[in-house]
Design a protein around this motif. Structure first.
Motif, PDB file in Angstrom:
ATOM      1  N   PHE A  64      -2.661  -1.192 -31.606  1.00 60.84           N
ATOM      2  CA  PHE A  64      -4.083  -1.456 -31.386  1.00 60.84           C
ATOM      3  C   PHE A  64      -4.429  -1.238 -29.915  1.00 60.84           C
ATOM      4  O   PHE A  64      -5.498  -0.694 -29.586  1.00 60.84           O
ATOM      5  CB  PHE A  64      -4.402  -2.887 -31.817  1.00 60.84           C
ATOM      6  N   GLY A  65      -3.531  -1.654 -29.022  1.00 62.89           N
ATOM      7  CA  GLY A  65      -3.775  -1.498 -27.592  1.00 62.89           C
ATOM      8  C   GLY A  65      -3.870  -0.043 -27.172  1.00 62.89           C
ATOM      9  O   GLY A  65      -4.727   0.336 -26.370  1.00 62.89           O
ATOM     10  N   VAL A  66      -2.993   0.809 -27.716  1.00 61.26           N
ATOM     11  CA  VAL A  66      -3.022   2.244 -27.400  1.00 61.26           C
ATOM     12  C   VAL A  66      -4.323   2.865 -27.876  1.00 61.26           C
ATOM     13  O   VAL A  66      -4.971   3.639 -27.156  1.00 61.26           O
ATOM     14  CB  VAL A  66      -1.815   2.966 -28.031  1.00 61.26           C
ATOM     15  N   ILE A  67      -4.738   2.501 -29.103  1.00 62.26           N
ATOM     16  CA  ILE A  67      -5.986   3.046 -29.648  1.00 62.26           C
ATOM     17  C   ILE A  67      -7.185   2.626 -28.796  1.00 62.26           C
ATOM     18  O   ILE A  67      -8.041   3.439 -28.437  1.00 62.26           O
ATOM     19  CB  ILE A  67      -6.181   2.595 -31.117  1.00 62.26           C
ATOM     20  N   LEU A  68      -7.232   1.335 -28.445  1.00 67.67           N
ATOM     21  CA  LEU A  68      -8.337   0.839 -27.619  1.00 67.67           C
ATOM     22  C   LEU A  68      -8.344   1.501 -26.248  1.00 67.67           C
ATOM     23  O   LEU A  68      -9.406   1.829 -25.702  1.00 67.67           O
ATOM     24  CB  LEU A  68      -8.242  -0.681 -27.455  1.00 67.67           C
ATOM     25  N   TYR A  69      -7.162   1.698 -25.685  1.00 69.77           N
ATOM     26  CA  TYR A  69      -7.096   2.337 -24.370  1.00 69.77           C
ATOM     27  C   TYR A  69      -7.632   3.761 -24.425  1.00 69.77           C
ATOM     28  O   TYR A  69      -8.369   4.201 -23.535  1.00 69.77           O
ATOM     29  CB  TYR A  69      -5.661   2.341 -23.844  1.00 69.77           C
TER      30      TYR A  69
ATOM     31  N   LEU B 242      -2.724  -6.840 -23.668  1.00 71.10           N
ATOM     32  CA  LEU B 242      -3.103  -6.278 -24.967  1.00 71.10           C
ATOM     33  C   LEU B 242      -2.030  -5.321 -25.484  1.00 71.10           C
ATOM     34  O   LEU B 242      -1.667  -5.346 -26.666  1.00 71.10           O
ATOM     35  CB  LEU B 242      -4.445  -5.550 -24.835  1.00 71.10           C
ATOM     36  N   LEU B 243      -1.495  -4.477 -24.597  1.00 77.09           N
ATOM     37  CA  LEU B 243      -0.442  -3.530 -24.987  1.00 77.09           C
ATOM     38  C   LEU B 243       0.836  -4.251 -25.402  1.00 77.09           C
ATOM     39  O   LEU B 243       1.561  -3.800 -26.298  1.00 77.09           O
ATOM     40  CB  LEU B 243      -0.158  -2.562 -23.834  1.00 77.09           C
ATOM     41  N   ALA B 244       1.104  -5.384 -24.767  1.00 81.74           N
ATOM     42  CA  ALA B 244       2.319  -6.135 -25.086  1.00 81.74           C
ATOM     43  C   ALA B 244       2.193  -6.870 -26.418  1.00 81.74           C
ATOM     44  O   ALA B 244       3.142  -6.922 -27.207  1.00 81.74           O
ATOM     45  CB  ALA B 244       2.628  -7.134 -23.969  1.00 81.74           C
ATOM     46  N   VAL B 245       1.007  -7.428 -26.687  1.00 79.74           N
ATOM     47  CA  VAL B 245       0.798  -8.230 -27.901  1.00 79.74           C
ATOM     48  C   VAL B 245       0.620  -7.352 -29.127  1.00 79.74           C
ATOM     49  O   VAL B 245       1.221  -7.587 -30.175  1.00 79.74           O
ATOM     50  CB  VAL B 245      -0.424  -9.162 -27.717  1.00 79.74           C
TER      51      VAL B 245
END
Length: 494
Positions: A58-63, A51-54
């Motif tokens: 958005f990945g940082v926020i979700l994390y 998710l962080l790579a794609v």
């Protein structure tokens, strides 16, 4: 700090974009390193890294919202010392001899979780909302000393208001009434309701309410359903409080399973409730223990009277789990249950997103000739979870696992039966969220008459379900397979 200072003094669009990109890049690197050194489940770690790579932003926020491991409750050391006084536990010389399989499994789970095995305990299966709510309201109305009630979802609709009216009435009569609701699951529970309950003397607490600063807890919900009345009767299982559990929603008929527990094991339910109460309210532990001790003196005689009237069979073991434990307690308990099966494994679950270990056990058991069956909703309340679940069907069907879709309706029961000898009924789904993230509770039933009731309920459900045929399932469209595989990649996040 230099990056933040640059962002403050240089407000040009180009500078802002460069600085924001730098912050996101540093965050991705930091989160990736943190995930690596935490030694999480590889499936979960790979999903987050993907998710962080794609989609880095958005990945940082979700994390930040959902990915951080739950810090142990700040008062965990004091909390873990908080135990229910034992003077209400009824001792008996007539110990029931459990089967070798039940004795072995209960011993393993006790070592894994610390949960005691309770005899002098009876359990009754409650099927669907009509039966459960009818029995619950009857028991609440008969309460004489205390009502402890906890739900993930508590709606203020028709059935919810009926129960709230009873709680107000009993509190107004001087009974100790305490209610815990989850801060996310019951987010619609309005402050006005809190105030009216408090006016009548009902004590209400939210478990980890959702606030601007609740990043560390938003992903770790209290999914438990507990009611303890006078320390004598206890309710737990799959049903929350809401009209949908009575079939009054777009999903229509709602299939669910709950338990009424009487006797010694109710003290274990009470212990779990009061630990959650202590955490949710930040009350001083001495105050809580004082209340319990006061209630104990009132409840000793009723418990003895009750136990003398019950013809007990088998034993009951209640385990709680959550992100505040070092090991995945619920996953390990289910792992032990499935591993010990010799003849049959029957599973009912609304969400089927197993980790690799449980998936492997089910396949190997089926290949070895064990009758492995999974009953699954004919209609789901989550498109993403449903797609992720079906991505696991093909390898299971190929291994000989039988999968059934329940009518065209929603099945919310969380039940496992092995060898028609040991059953589990609880709040935990067979998915990664329940096994690793949420606060959950499951009751294991050994050599008990209620196990026969569980067996019959499965037979009834299979008779109105449609079995999925592997040769037909393989023919689903390429697009559907793609969606299943895509949602499966992110299944640890669901």
């Amino acid at each position: 700090m230099l990056i933040l200072w640059k962002l403050l003094i240089d407000r040009s669009p180009g500078s802002f974009n460069v600085t924001l990109h730098l912050i996101i890049s540093i965050s991705v690197i930091a989160i990736s390193c943190k995930l690596f050194f935490e030694n999480r489940n590889p499936q979960s770690t790979l999903s987050w890294l993907l998710l962080l790579a794609v989609t880095p932003t958005f990945g940082v926020i979700l994390y930040l919202l959902f990915g951080r491991l739950k810090t142990r409750r700040k008062k965990l050391i004091r909390h873990s010392m908080f135990k229910i006084p034992q003077n209400n536990i009824v001792k008996s010389d007539n110990r029931i001899t459990l089967s070798s399989k039940s004795s072995k499994l209960s011993s393993i789970i006790e070592k894994l979780t610390g949960a005691p095995v309770d005899q002098n305990t009876d359990a009754t299966l409650l099927i669907n909302g009509d039966e459960m709510f009818s029995k619950l309201k009857e028991s609440l109305l008969n309460a004489k000393h205390s009502i402890y009630i906890q739900y993930y979802i508590f709606r203020t609709d028709t059935i919810g208001n009926e129960i709230l009216d009873i709680l107000r009435m009993k509190a107004n009569d001087g009974i100790d009434v305490r209610l815990i609701i989850d801060g996310l699951g019951s987010k619609s529970f309005k402050k006005k309701i809190f105030r009216t309950l408090s006016d009548f003397g009902v004590k209400v607490a939210k478990f980890d309410p959702i606030t601007t600063w609740s990043f560390g807890t938003i992903n770790y919900r209290n999914h438990r359903k507990i009611v303890v009345i006078d320390g004598i009767n206890g309710f737990t299982g799959g049903l929350n409080v809401g009209d949908e559990y009575l079939g009054r929603s777009k999903l229509g008929f709602w299939r669910d399973t709950h338990l009424l527990i009487e006797g010694n094991a109710v003290k274990d339910l009470e212990n779990i409730f009061l630990q959650d109460w202590y955490y949710s309210t930040l009350y001083d532990s001495d105050e809580t223990i004082k209340n319990i001790l006061n209630n104990d003196s009132k409840k000793t005689n009723p418990i003895n009277e009750q136990v003398s009237k019950i013809n007990f069979t088998g034993a009951v073991q209640i385990i709680g789990s959550g992100p505040d434990t070092k090991e995945p307690t619920m996953r390990n308990a289910f792992h032990s249950l499935l591993t010990i099966a010799e003849d049959s494994i029957w599973i009912a679950t609304p969400y089927f997103v197993p980790d690799q270990e449980i998936l492997t056990i089910l396949k190997l058991k089926a290949l070895s000739g064990v009758d492995v069956r999974i009953i699954y909703p004919g209609k789901s309340d989550s498109i993403l979870s449903d797609s992720a679940s079906q991505s696991y069907f093909a390898p299971l069907l190929e291994s000989g696992v039988k999968i059934y879709k329940y009518k065209k309706n929603f099945l919310h029961a969380k039940v496992i039966l092995i060898d028609n000898e040991i059953a589990s009924v609880g709040t935990a789904n067979l998915d990664i969220r329940s096994l690793h993230l949420n606060y959950e509770l499951t009751t294991f039933l050994y050599d008990s008459n209620v196990v026969k009731q569980v067996n019959q309920s499965f037979i009834n459900d299979f008779s109105v379900s449609t079995q999925i045929i592997f040769s037909e399932f393989k023919e689903r469209s390429l697009f559907k397979k793609f969606i299943e595989s895509l949602t499966r990649l992110f299944s640890p996040l669901l």
